[in-house]
Design a protein around this motif. Sequence first.
Motif, mmCIF file in Angstrom:
data_model
loop_
_atom_site.group_PDB
_atom_site.id
_atom_site.type_symbol
_atom_site.label_atom_id
_atom_site.label_comp_id
_atom_site.label_asym_id
_atom_site.label_seq_id
_atom_site.Cartn_x
_atom_site.Cartn_y
_atom_site.Cartn_z
ATOM 1 N N PHE A 189 -9.935 -4.334 -1.037
ATOM 2 C CA PHE A 189 -9.137 -3.631 0.001
ATOM 3 C C PHE A 189 -7.805 -3.364 -0.643
ATOM 4 O O PHE A 189 -7.338 -2.126 -0.349
ATOM 5 C CB PHE A 189 -9.119 -4.269 1.228
ATOM 6 C CG PHE A 189 -10.398 -4.011 2.100
ATOM 7 C CD1 PHE A 189 -10.614 -2.631 2.508
ATOM 8 C CD2 PHE A 189 -11.228 -4.752 2.134
ATOM 9 C CE1 PHE A 189 -11.867 -2.551 3.303
ATOM 10 C CE2 PHE A 189 -12.655 -4.873 2.916
ATOM 11 C CZ PHE A 189 -12.863 -3.556 3.401
ATOM 12 N N ASN B 191 -6.615 0.596 -0.814
ATOM 13 C CA ASN B 191 -5.971 0.752 0.425
ATOM 14 C C ASN B 191 -4.390 0.543 0.348
ATOM 15 O O ASN B 191 -3.579 1.327 0.998
ATOM 16 C CB ASN B 191 -6.394 -0.338 1.621
ATOM 17 C CG ASN B 191 -5.697 -0.306 2.688
ATOM 18 O OD1 ASN B 191 -5.468 0.819 3.495
ATOM 19 N ND2 ASN B 191 -5.054 -1.384 3.202
ATOM 20 N N SER B 192 -4.239 -0.215 -0.724
ATOM 21 C CA SER B 192 -2.601 -0.292 -1.035
ATOM 22 C C SER B 192 -2.553 -0.215 -2.593
ATOM 23 O O SER B 192 -2.552 0.825 -3.115
ATOM 24 C CB SER B 192 -2.041 -1.612 -0.590
ATOM 25 O OG SER B 192 -2.943 -2.715 -0.926
ATOM 26 N N PRO C 128 -4.307 3.522 -3.684
ATOM 27 C CA PRO C 128 -3.412 4.832 -3.133
ATOM 28 C C PRO C 128 -1.873 4.560 -3.053
ATOM 29 O O PRO C 128 -1.056 5.529 -3.340
ATOM 30 C CB PRO C 128 -3.789 5.034 -1.749
ATOM 31 C CG PRO C 128 -4.500 3.646 -1.246
ATOM 32 C CD PRO C 128 -5.049 3.147 -2.723
ATOM 33 N N ASN C 129 -1.234 3.428 -3.435
ATOM 34 C CA ASN C 129 0.132 3.191 -3.372
ATOM 35 C C ASN C 129 0.453 3.202 -4.741
ATOM 36 O O ASN C 129 1.708 3.006 -5.162
ATOM 37 C CB ASN C 129 0.703 2.018 -2.559
ATOM 38 C CG ASN C 129 0.488 2.215 -1.117
ATOM 39 O OD1 ASN C 129 0.198 3.369 -0.763
ATOM 40 N ND2 ASN C 129 0.804 1.108 -0.239
ATOM 41 N N LYS D 256 5.699 -5.301 -3.957
ATOM 42 C CA LYS D 256 5.488 -6.076 -2.545
ATOM 43 C C LYS D 256 5.558 -5.268 -1.385
ATOM 44 O O LYS D 256 4.796 -5.505 -0.436
ATOM 45 C CB LYS D 256 6.782 -7.391 -2.603
ATOM 46 C CG LYS D 256 6.583 -8.262 -1.532
ATOM 47 C CD LYS D 256 7.031 -9.262 -1.833
ATOM 48 C CE LYS D 256 6.658 -10.451 -0.630
ATOM 49 N NZ LYS D 256 6.381 -10.127 0.545
ATOM 50 N N ALA D 257 6.447 -4.299 -1.232
ATOM 51 C CA ALA D 257 6.712 -3.661 -0.055
ATOM 52 C C ALA D 257 5.532 -2.729 0.341
ATOM 53 O O ALA D 257 5.328 -2.151 1.103
ATOM 54 C CB ALA D 257 7.945 -2.898 0.200
ATOM 55 N N HIS D 258 4.644 -2.282 -0.914
ATOM 56 C CA HIS D 258 3.706 -1.408 -0.635
ATOM 57 C C HIS D 258 2.338 -2.291 -0.876
ATOM 58 O O HIS D 258 1.193 -1.731 -0.900
ATOM 59 C CB HIS D 258 3.426 -0.771 -2.051
ATOM 60 C CG HIS D 258 5.034 0.238 -2.041
ATOM 61 N ND1 HIS D 258 5.116 1.168 -1.321
ATOM 62 C CD2 HIS D 258 5.993 0.092 -2.694
ATOM 63 C CE1 HIS D 258 6.336 1.909 -1.463
ATOM 64 N NE2 HIS D 258 6.895 1.111 -2.111
#
Lengths: 395, 531
Positions: free
Chosen positions: A41, A45-46, A149-150, A215-217
């Motif tokens: 995921f 997703n990230s 995606p990030n 990390k933040a993503h």
Amino acid sequence: MPLPSPFHERTASLCESLKFKSWAGYFAVCSYESHPDPEYFAFRNSAGLLDITPLFKYELSGEDSAAFVSYMATRDVSALKIGRVTYSCFCDQRGKVIDDGTISRLDEQRFRVTTGSPAYAWFLQNSRGFQVEVEDVSESIAALAIQGPNSRRILAELVGPGIEDLRFFGLVAARIAGVEVEITRTGYTGDLGFEVWIPRDGALSVWDAVMAAGKAHGIMPVGLDALDIVRIEAGFLLQDVDYFSAPRCIIESRKSTPYEIGLGWTVALDRSPFIGQKALREEKQRGSDWGFVGLEISWEGIEEIYTEYGLPPSLPTQACRMAVPVYSTGRQVGQVTSSTWSPILKKYLALATVEAKQVEIGNQLRVEHTVEYERMRVLATVVERPFYDPERKRT
Amino acid sequence: MSDRSYDSIVIGGGHNGLVCAAYLARAGQKVLVLERRHVLGGAAVTEELYPGFKYSVCSYVVSLLRPEIIRDLQLPKYGLEILPLECSFTPELDGPGLVRWPDADKTRREIARLSKRDSEVYPLFGREMAKVGRMVKPILEMVPPDPTSLNPANLMEMLKLGRLFGRLSEEERILQAKMFTMSAIDFLDEWFESDLLKATMGVSGIIGTFQGVRSPGTAYVLMHHYMGEIDGAFRAWGISKGGTGMISQAIAESAKNLGAEIRTEAGVAQIMVRAGRAKGVVLEDGTELTARHVISGVDPHRTFLGLCEAGDLDAEFLASIKKFKMRGSSGKVNLALDRFPEFTCRPGDGMHVRGDLAIAPSVDYLERAFDDAKYGDFSRRPFMNVVIPSLLDPSVAPPGKHVMSIFVQYAPYAIKEGPEAWPERREAFGDAVIETLAEYCPDLESSILHRQVLSPWDIEQQMGLTEGNIFHGELSLEQLFFMRPTPLWARYQTPIRGLWMCASGTHPGGGIMGASGANAARRILKSRVRA
């Protein structure tokens, strides 16, 4: 005994499951935790971070480098622009696939080729008459895939917003944590993603910088088990699983041509001579014996056969690389070579090689599936590949 | 046909209405969906109430969305992505709390800290529940048979049902009878000794009901939630990427692609009935639209007591609808957080908080929470189910910031001051929630950037769910299956010919499942064949 990759210090300390396998002689993480779902995921997703150092990497430079690569590959790279990447097959004289990989044009006279198996000797052996120097950079260049995606946002924090302009299959030089790297917008996930090519000594600095910015993503380190699921969703084949490298095959029937494994689109026939050209031209005229297809195995069919035993349907939680027969009207017409449950599509997907006349979209076949030690056959339909193809991959 | 005439009109663009519309459109019908609000989804909506933070305003987890609906309607193509909630964490004030992991051995060791015996029984319990669930699953796809009918089709369905029951062993049938009659805690008592484990597991028996963990019948609800299914295998819960609104969006896009027309800000004022047959609807602006089928995606109370004229229905039926219990018992608090709030008993933003968190420290705690509600007040120390979706899906909050979704029970619709007093009590209720959670998570209050508090009264006013009941009617045993919503009219049909029901107030009801919508569509299409 495999060797540690330049990222091993980081990957090993994060790998709680202690699940490693050998990938081309390097320790490679299968999954960081006991099962690969969260990593899967992250890719979709990230963002996921994967050590792809074990790929074989070669630099081909010199006056004739473009001509040489074009001679070796099914693609014609003479017109490939600097800062662009392409994907190609490499065949033997009979048009049988030896390897598949990417070709990056770093400079007018410098290319970098990645392959799944060692190719130095093969390059060298064919280089006679070309002004070209072949360098094996497999060990000197470390590589990371940042996919999902990030991924672009994470790289933008590290190298600036210029990364937004990097097109699909583009290449750009950049600096991450003080290390000179090359970033290509390529990958094996079928998603938005990048691969970063790093001088070995800078490997850990780059890993740390990417993890910190990510990390933040929602970045996660990802292992090969999750990769195997996403690459099947993307319809990508894998050497030694979905096809075999020709020189390593003992029997002829194990070998495949690009047309037979769905990579006919990488073959540029009408141009300067290249290895395998004659055989491939003949095949193109004659038609291939085999075709490579995506199959959707009927979930209702799976449920049905499990219900017969009073069991709830169950599938392996990981992608499966065990080949199973494919049937049409009771006769075996090929084999599934990779299969997986797609957590996003809620579909049971497979990649298969089947007789050429069976490849039409919508064709209904049967795939072997074992329940309670009994071999059953389940309906499977030929569908378009890739199974999963998000717009963000290209935009 | 004129512009204003349709094969089917669906009232309400909630997820079931949209699923129903999509299936009807797929079968070639000319379909119109009418939604009163400016957004689709009903209770399955995502709204950005604070810049950069996307709340799953009401419904916040998915477990039962039927995989065949996902495949049939190609929902992933339209943006649906369900991310599994891998863990389940019950924090404690004076201990490390309990985490149930996706890894069976890790869970066993975790439970063994509370009770070695329970740790070994736990997987056996799961297996038994799966067996019973296996029997229930086909029922979810089945139109509930009418047990009083002699119609051959109906008999076939009864037979099928009988066969399903017949396949169970005697022990399994006993287990099932117990599930239908016992309280969640009594049922769990037969298996487990650890109070924390029983509290953690028992909450599934009360979600969305106005009952306590010790109320009879709650064992069934426990299983209803236990069937939480991801990937066609019996497994945990998930969240939808981009919030639950994305589920509605994906279904709506699919429906549109199949040819359905969808209008928002088009509230229905009345269902037109002529000579006992539904003819169409009248919109709030007075527009009349006609259709062969009118399908209500709103709850039974609103359908029959709100949108129909009393004269169109017989008194007995109306009485049975009035008796259908709505009784909303829960509220919702959504928070925008400046940073991740640490849980004292188990710090860090690791896997343990990337699932759902239950504030359910003991069985007595849960029963006391119900005590407050019984006498018309919200729980001072409520049961809560908390999810921090931004940990799994960074797209719902700015980088490094978080969204917290808190389901709170009990918050009875009928508080003693009367439901309309909720606007004055709302913030006090919100404060009780934050205070309770802050005991486990002291950093919480200072990290809140924005909070939204929804009482059942707000849910009724905003989403149109009567008495704020999240399931369109309580999921209690006497309101299920062939009795949902009433014994004689449980087959998506209504006493008014051409008027159908397709939402959570019909079998199987409850949760973002889509089964009611799909089943209703199937029934409607069959009826057309017959006509």
